[in-house]
Design a protein around this motif. Structure first.
Motif, mmCIF file in Angstrom:
data_model
loop_
_atom_site.group_PDB
_atom_site.id
_atom_site.type_symbol
_atom_site.label_atom_id
_atom_site.label_comp_id
_atom_site.label_asym_id
_atom_site.label_seq_id
_atom_site.Cartn_x
_atom_site.Cartn_y
_atom_site.Cartn_z
ATOM 1 N N LEU A 34 1.157 -1.138 -0.266
ATOM 2 C CA LEU A 34 -0.226 -0.005 -0.112
ATOM 3 C C LEU A 34 1.325 1.865 -0.489
ATOM 4 N N ARG A 35 0.339 1.840 -0.732
ATOM 5 C CA ARG A 35 1.257 3.145 -0.860
ATOM 6 C C ARG A 35 0.570 4.713 -0.756
ATOM 7 N N GLN A 36 1.418 5.043 0.393
ATOM 8 C CA GLN A 36 0.453 6.620 0.309
ATOM 9 C C GLN A 36 1.580 7.786 -0.320
ATOM 10 N N MET A 37 1.012 8.934 -1.552
ATOM 11 C CA MET A 37 1.332 9.318 -2.589
ATOM 12 C C MET A 37 0.790 10.202 -1.852
ATOM 13 N N ARG A 38 1.897 11.615 -1.846
ATOM 14 C CA ARG A 38 1.506 12.686 -1.510
ATOM 15 C C ARG A 38 1.541 14.015 -2.855
ATOM 16 N N ARG A 39 0.691 14.950 -2.650
ATOM 17 C CA ARG A 39 1.890 16.304 -3.848
ATOM 18 C C ARG A 39 1.460 17.478 -3.297
ATOM 19 N N SER A 40 2.043 18.760 -3.282
ATOM 20 C CA SER A 40 1.602 19.570 -2.616
ATOM 21 C C SER A 40 0.766 20.117 -3.498
ATOM 22 N N ALA A 171 -0.444 -1.133 -4.584
ATOM 23 C CA ALA A 171 0.830 -0.554 -5.749
ATOM 24 C C ALA A 171 0.607 -1.407 -6.934
ATOM 25 N N ASP A 172 -0.439 -2.312 -7.085
ATOM 26 C CA ASP A 172 -0.952 -3.353 -7.687
ATOM 27 C C ASP A 172 -2.200 -2.853 -8.874
ATOM 28 N N ASN A 173 -2.701 -1.589 -8.129
ATOM 29 C CA ASN A 173 -3.411 -0.805 -9.108
ATOM 30 C C ASN A 173 -2.631 -0.047 -10.219
ATOM 31 N N LYS A 174 -1.986 -0.789 -11.459
ATOM 32 C CA LYS A 174 -1.085 0.237 -12.033
ATOM 33 C C LYS A 174 -1.693 1.517 -12.822
ATOM 34 N N SER A 178 -0.901 5.240 -12.155
ATOM 35 C CA SER A 178 -0.537 5.717 -13.026
ATOM 36 C C SER A 178 -1.634 7.058 -13.051
ATOM 37 N N VAL A 179 -2.735 7.273 -12.894
ATOM 38 C CA VAL A 179 -3.518 8.754 -13.196
ATOM 39 C C VAL A 179 -2.904 9.275 -12.132
ATOM 40 N N TYR A 180 -2.521 8.689 -11.318
ATOM 41 C CA TYR A 180 -1.814 9.780 -9.787
ATOM 42 C C TYR A 180 -0.292 9.855 -9.329
ATOM 43 N N GLU A 181 0.377 9.684 -10.757
ATOM 44 C CA GLU A 181 1.414 9.946 -10.983
ATOM 45 C C GLU A 181 1.671 11.501 -11.773
ATOM 46 N N ARG A 182 0.517 11.196 -13.028
ATOM 47 C CA ARG A 182 0.678 12.364 -14.032
ATOM 48 C C ARG A 182 -0.169 13.438 -13.197
ATOM 49 N N LEU A 183 -1.135 13.282 -12.002
ATOM 50 C CA LEU A 183 -1.084 14.717 -11.508
ATOM 51 C C LEU A 183 -0.496 15.205 -11.002
ATOM 52 N N GLY A 184 0.331 14.232 -11.048
ATOM 53 C CA GLY A 184 1.824 15.412 -9.800
ATOM 54 C C GLY A 184 2.632 14.342 -8.582
ATOM 55 N N PHE A 185 1.651 13.773 -8.259
ATOM 56 C CA PHE A 185 1.314 12.503 -6.957
ATOM 57 C C PHE A 185 2.931 12.182 -6.945
ATOM 58 N N VAL A 186 4.124 11.471 -5.814
ATOM 59 C CA VAL A 186 4.950 10.822 -5.435
ATOM 60 C C VAL A 186 4.506 9.659 -4.626
ATOM 61 N N HIS A 188 6.064 8.838 -0.774
ATOM 62 C CA HIS A 188 5.217 9.293 0.635
ATOM 63 C C HIS A 188 5.647 8.124 1.257
ATOM 64 N N GLU A 189 5.674 7.215 1.390
ATOM 65 C CA GLU A 189 6.067 6.198 1.938
ATOM 66 C C GLU A 189 5.203 4.637 1.782
ATOM 67 N N THR A 190 5.466 3.571 1.835
ATOM 68 C CA THR A 190 4.962 2.471 1.489
ATOM 69 C C THR A 190 5.040 1.179 2.668
ATOM 70 N N ASP A 191 3.360 0.924 2.403
ATOM 71 C CA ASP A 191 3.594 0.248 4.117
ATOM 72 C C ASP A 191 3.184 -1.189 3.753
ATOM 73 N N LEU A 192 3.349 -2.457 3.763
ATOM 74 C CA LEU A 192 3.249 -3.273 3.639
ATOM 75 C C LEU A 192 2.791 -4.743 4.196
ATOM 76 N N MET A 193 1.700 -5.499 3.700
ATOM 77 C CA MET A 193 1.465 -6.452 4.812
ATOM 78 C C MET A 193 2.004 -7.717 4.311
ATOM 79 N N TYR A 194 2.651 -8.533 5.553
ATOM 80 C CA TYR A 194 2.689 -9.544 5.336
ATOM 81 C C TYR A 194 1.636 -10.643 5.383
#
Length: 198
Positions: A34-40, A171-174, A178-186, A188-194
């Motif tokens: 699970l990615r946390q993405m952020r943008r200004s 992360a597997d919701n490509k 892709s939409v979020y990255e094109r809108l300027g999100f990067v 910020h943090e990654t959470d992993l479930m085991y």
């Protein structure tokens, strides 16, 4: 592990190397990223949202739109074990939260039928606006509605004076990443479930 009968799911917030090592030692397998993405939002200069033909957007009306929203949410997140199974009680619980604001809960309609939504959330103490949940009905995906709804929500959050926007996405919701990255999100943090079960 003993108490659970070896059926266990564990979140490692931040996905740090020590957590990866412990998971390996315990024989756990990576199940979800699970990615946390952020943008200004201070420099938000996105093109005007372009809605598909015949689509209009309006705010959510509590009580009136509940059933339709639950149906579209279940369809859009049929693959998602948590989000896709929300009930009226779950929705009522969220509407009772102090952060709930229908003015930031956008519904997309075509021919009087709900086909998508963007529910924003404000974390006032942290100065964060969140793309809380964004979904498009399966038959309406791929036409740019998700991008348009995201832009509408981001403009709303920027208009509220929030400096930063954040969201969570698997992360597997490509397509969504892709939409979020094109809108300027990067990221910020990654959470992993085991998990223990195979």
């Amino acid at each position: 592990l003993a108490e659970s009968g070896r059926r266990l799911r564990i979140w490692a917030h931040g996905g740090h190397s020590a957590a990866r090592h412990l998971a390996q030692v315990l024989g756990l397998t990576l199940f979800r990223e699970l990615r946390q993405m952020r943008r200004s939002l201070g420099d938000l200069d996105l093109p005007d949202p372009v809605l598909p033909d015949g689509v209009s957007v309006r705010p959510f009306v509590p009580g009136r739109d509940d059933a339709a929203w639950l149906a579209v949410n279940a369809d859009a997140f049929a693959h998602h074990p948590e989000q896709g199974s929300l009930t009226q009680r779950d929705l009522d619980d969220r509407k009772a939260e102090p952060w709930f604001d229908p003015a930031g809960f956008f519904l997309a309609e075509k021919d009087g039928e709900l086909i998508g939504f963007h529910w924003t959330k404000v974390h006032a103490e942290e100065g964060l606006g969140e793309v809380y949940v964004l979904g498009v009905r399966s038959g309406a995906q791929g036409g740019g509605l998700g991008k348009a709804l995201t832009t509408i929500g981001l403009n709303h959050l920027a208009g509220a004076g929030l400096p930063t926007a954040m969201l969570y996405v698997d992360a597997d919701n490509k397509a969504a990443v892709s939409v979020y990255e094109r809108l300027g999100f990067v990221t910020h943090e990654t959470d992993l479930m085991y998990r223990t079960e195979s």
